[in-house]
Design an enzyme around this catalytic site. Structure first.
Site, PDB file in Angstrom:
ATOM      1  N   GLY A 176       0.763  -1.387  -0.219  1.00  0.00           N
ATOM      2  CA  GLY A 176      -0.064   0.103   0.077  1.00  0.00           C
ATOM      3  C   GLY A 176       0.574   1.209  -0.039  1.00  0.00           C
ATOM      4  O   GLY A 176       0.214   2.351  -0.014  1.00  0.00           O
TER       5      GLY A 176
ATOM      6  N   CYS B 154      10.148  -2.692  -9.476  1.00  0.00           N
ATOM      7  CA  CYS B 154      11.189  -2.283  -8.894  1.00  0.00           C
ATOM      8  C   CYS B 154      12.342  -3.273  -9.095  1.00  0.00           C
ATOM      9  O   CYS B 154      13.007  -3.707  -8.411  1.00  0.00           O
ATOM     10  CB  CYS B 154      11.136  -2.087  -7.330  1.00  0.00           C
ATOM     11  SG  CYS B 154      10.695  -3.810  -6.674  1.00  0.00           S
TER      12      CYS B 154
HETATM   13  C1  LIG Z   1       5.453  -4.768  -6.116  1.00  0.00           C
HETATM   14  S1  LIG Z   1       4.141  -5.168  -5.055  1.00  0.00           S
HETATM   15  C2  LIG Z   1       3.219  -3.660  -4.973  1.00  0.00           C
HETATM   16  C3  LIG Z   1       3.724  -2.586  -4.166  1.00  0.00           C
HETATM   17  C4  LIG Z   1       2.994  -1.653  -3.649  1.00  0.00           C
HETATM   18  N1  LIG Z   1       2.466  -0.904  -5.230  1.00  0.00           N
HETATM   19  C5  LIG Z   1       3.393  -0.383  -3.069  1.00  0.00           C
HETATM   20  O1  LIG Z   1       3.956   0.383  -3.346  1.00  0.00           O
HETATM   21  O2  LIG Z   1       3.421  -0.695  -1.649  1.00  0.00           O
HETATM   22  C6  LIG Z   1       3.005  -6.312  -6.116  1.00  0.00           C
HETATM   23  C7  LIG Z   1       1.795  -6.592  -5.100  1.00  0.00           C
HETATM   24  O3  LIG Z   1       1.134  -7.555  -6.238  1.00  0.00           O
HETATM   25  C8  LIG Z   1       0.450  -8.523  -5.440  1.00  0.00           C
HETATM   26  N2  LIG Z   1       0.110  -9.626  -6.346  1.00  0.00           N
HETATM   27  C9  LIG Z   1       0.616 -10.489  -6.811  1.00  0.00           C
HETATM   28  N3  LIG Z   1      -0.370 -11.188  -7.913  1.00  0.00           N
HETATM   29  C10 LIG Z   1      -1.438 -10.354  -8.004  1.00  0.00           C
HETATM   30  C11 LIG Z   1      -2.520 -10.447  -8.735  1.00  0.00           C
HETATM   31  N4  LIG Z   1      -2.655 -11.461  -9.541  1.00  0.00           N
HETATM   32  N5  LIG Z   1      -3.395  -9.863  -8.726  1.00  0.00           N
HETATM   33  C12 LIG Z   1      -3.436  -8.762  -7.513  1.00  0.00           C
HETATM   34  N6  LIG Z   1      -2.199  -8.459  -6.825  1.00  0.00           N
HETATM   35  C13 LIG Z   1      -1.004  -9.450  -6.896  1.00  0.00           C
HETATM   36  C14 LIG Z   1       1.578  -8.999  -4.560  1.00  0.00           C
HETATM   37  O4  LIG Z   1       0.969  -9.732  -3.388  1.00  0.00           O
HETATM   38  C15 LIG Z   1       2.070  -7.638  -3.994  1.00  0.00           C
HETATM   39  O5  LIG Z   1       1.636  -7.246  -2.933  1.00  0.00           O
END
Ligand SMILES: C[S@@+](CC[C@H](N)C(=O)[O-])C[C@H]1O[C@@H](n2cnc3c(N)ncnc32)[C@H](O)[C@@H]1O
Length: 470
Positions: free
Chosen positions: A294, A409
């Site tokens: 988040g 990232c």
């Molecule tokens: C790179 S992180 C996002 C970081 C977030 N935007 C932040 O700034 O804190 C990617 C996120 O996508 C979630 N994720 C993975 N597969 C997903 C899917 N099929 N649908 C939705 N979320 C997914 C992961 O659990 C993870 O929390």
């Protein structure tokens, strides 16, 4: 505290020839905490940056001791592959034959000898003391002997001895010199492309302990007030960013109450770029398609509150969705636990879609000390499939004329340029550079790759795409 970083001073002190026969003194709390962290990383798969603060807090280790424990624990995790290559040579036996606790102690001792200013005799005797009071006291003599052998050379001399020659294999040499697995050094080299002469600089920056960056959440606290409270420094590029000089950000009231957050400046910049990119037509429905935990949802949610927009935030993992809920409390953000690839959200609806895709995190290795040794090239292929599918979904959810910000990232080309090149039909690339005003060295565009050695941020990638109007 004064951080004991830098080359060890050789010749000033001699390591003991054999462990003392006196009663072992109680191990110092900082080194014990670092050693216990190494065990947790090795045995339990713990994340160092989550496990260590808990260890320090539970044991009430603060101030100078906490600084030393952090330096030793994170530094040892980061350098693990390099330390192991040296220890294998110094011990004359395969490391797989070692007891895990002994291996951890050797890594901790070798790190102190090679990468800190701690005098050699103190590094060796403190490590031997840890072993004598630990589960394998009988290994104290062995640890003493191996560390003495390690102390006979400086880090650079070990690298020259063990790494491939720079003339014939510069990537292999730089990888060992900067404690990176070779495949990661290769991926960074590929991503630098025509600027691959920056490889050593890039790997060196990636091998440093990074500064903590804070974000003053728009509308909740001013960046000026956050600077005063944190005794920090205004960030160079993000209008909401503050660099924290030292200390635990969790102790700041603004962070504890959610007015501010811990967030790399690069993450702030890419989220802001998407929200500030020019758009025609309505601009009131935004989507964060992979939102946990988040960090970016909190930033775009705060901007949505200022601009009268509504945000839907999707996260597949329930506990991460809960973290998003906490981060966006009070903001116009609705959190959904769902798979971003097959949601029940209305198609062709959103004006702006952030896809901060799940990725290898190769661009944030500085902040996750052990991660470089856990990841493998196999993880890239799996993630590429997921990234591709999520981008297809984003393309279906954005309205014609609306914008998608594809973010990772990671600088790995398979996760960045290749995904963008294979994007669904009907998405036109927008030059992202004007939306990162004042940020230097953004390259030829239209996508943006940030780097620790260029901007001091994590290596965030951003592509902005507009869905064409039929
Ligand atoms: C790179 S992180 C996002 C970081 C977030 N935007 C932040 O700034 O804190 C990617 C996120 O996508 C979630 N994720 C993975 N597969 C997903 C899917 N099929 N649908 C939705 N979320 C997914 C992961 O659990 C993870 O929390």
């Amino acid at each position: 505290m004064s951080r004991p970083i830098g080359p060890a001073r050789k010749g000033s002190t001699r390591p003991p020839q054999r462990p003392s026969t006196q009663q072992p003194p109680t191990p110092d709390p900082a080194r014990q905490a670092a050693l216990d962290l190494l065990r947790a990383v090795r045995e339990d798969g713990a994340y160092a940056n989550l496990a260590l603060p808990k260890i320090l807090n539970d044991r009430r280790i603060y101030g100078r001791d906490a600084g030393l424990a952090t330096e030793l624990a994170y530094g040892t995790c980061r350098a693990m592959g390099l330390l192991d290559a040296i220890l294998a040579q110094g011990s004359g036996r395969p490391l797989a034959e070692l007891d895990g606790a002994v291996h951890d102690a050797l890594r901790l001792g070798a790190y102190q000898l090679l990468r800190t200013r701690i005098p050699a005799h103190a590094a060796v005797s403190a490590t031997v003391n840890l072993v004598r009071t630990g589960p394998k006291p009988g290994a104290a003599g062995f640890v003493n002997a191996v560390l003495r052998r390690v102390s006979e050379r400086e880090e650079g001399e070990w690298v020259d001895l063990l790494a491939p020659p720079i003339a014939t294999d510069p990537i292999g040499h730089y990888a060992m010199q900067t404690a990176h697995p070779r495949w990661i050094a290769e991926a960074i080299n590929d991503a630098l492309g025509a600027e691959s002469d920056e490889l050593l600089e890039a790997l060196t920056a990636d091998d440093q302990r990074p500064q903590v960056h804070l974000v003053a959440r728009p509308g909740r606290i001013s960046v000026a007030d956050l600077v005063i409270e944190s005794v920090g420094e205004l960030a160079r590029y993000s209008p909401y960013g503050v660099y924290l000089p030292d200390g635990d950000p969790g102790r700041l009231r603004a962070v504890a109450t959610g007015l501010a957050g811990v967030q790399d400046e690069g993450s702030q910049l890419v989220a802001l770029a998407l929200i500030n990119a020019e758009i025609e037509g309505p601009d009131s429905r935004w989507l964060d398609l992979a939102a946990g935990p988040g960090g970016k949802a909190a930033v775009i949610g705060a901007l949505a509150a200022e601009r009268g927009a509504q945000v839907d935030a999707i996260e597949i993992t329930p506990h991460r969705a809960e973290l998003v809920r906490q981060a966006v409390a009070g903001l116009p953000v609705k959190v959904h636990v769902a798979d971003g690839r097959s949601t029940t959200l209305p198609p062709e609806t959103y004006d702006r879609v952030l896809l901060d895709a799940p990725c290898t995190g190769l661009g944030a290795l500085r902040r996750r000390p052990e991660a470089r040794w856990r990841r493998s090239p196999a993880s890239v292929a799996e993630l590429v499939e997921l990234q591709t599918e999520l981008l297809i979904s984003a393309a279906a959810l954005v309205r014609p004329g609306g914008l998608i910000g594809y973010v990772t990232c990671s600088p790995h080309l398979a996760e960045t340029a290749d995904i963008v090149a294979a994007r669904p039909a009907g998405l036109d690339l927008v030059d992202a550079r004007p939306y990162l005003p004042g940020v230097p060295k953004l390259g030829a565009g239209p996508t943006v790759q940030l780097w620790p050695h260029r901007q001091g941020t994590d290596a965030m990638f951003l592509a902005i795409m507009r869905k064409s109007v039929r």
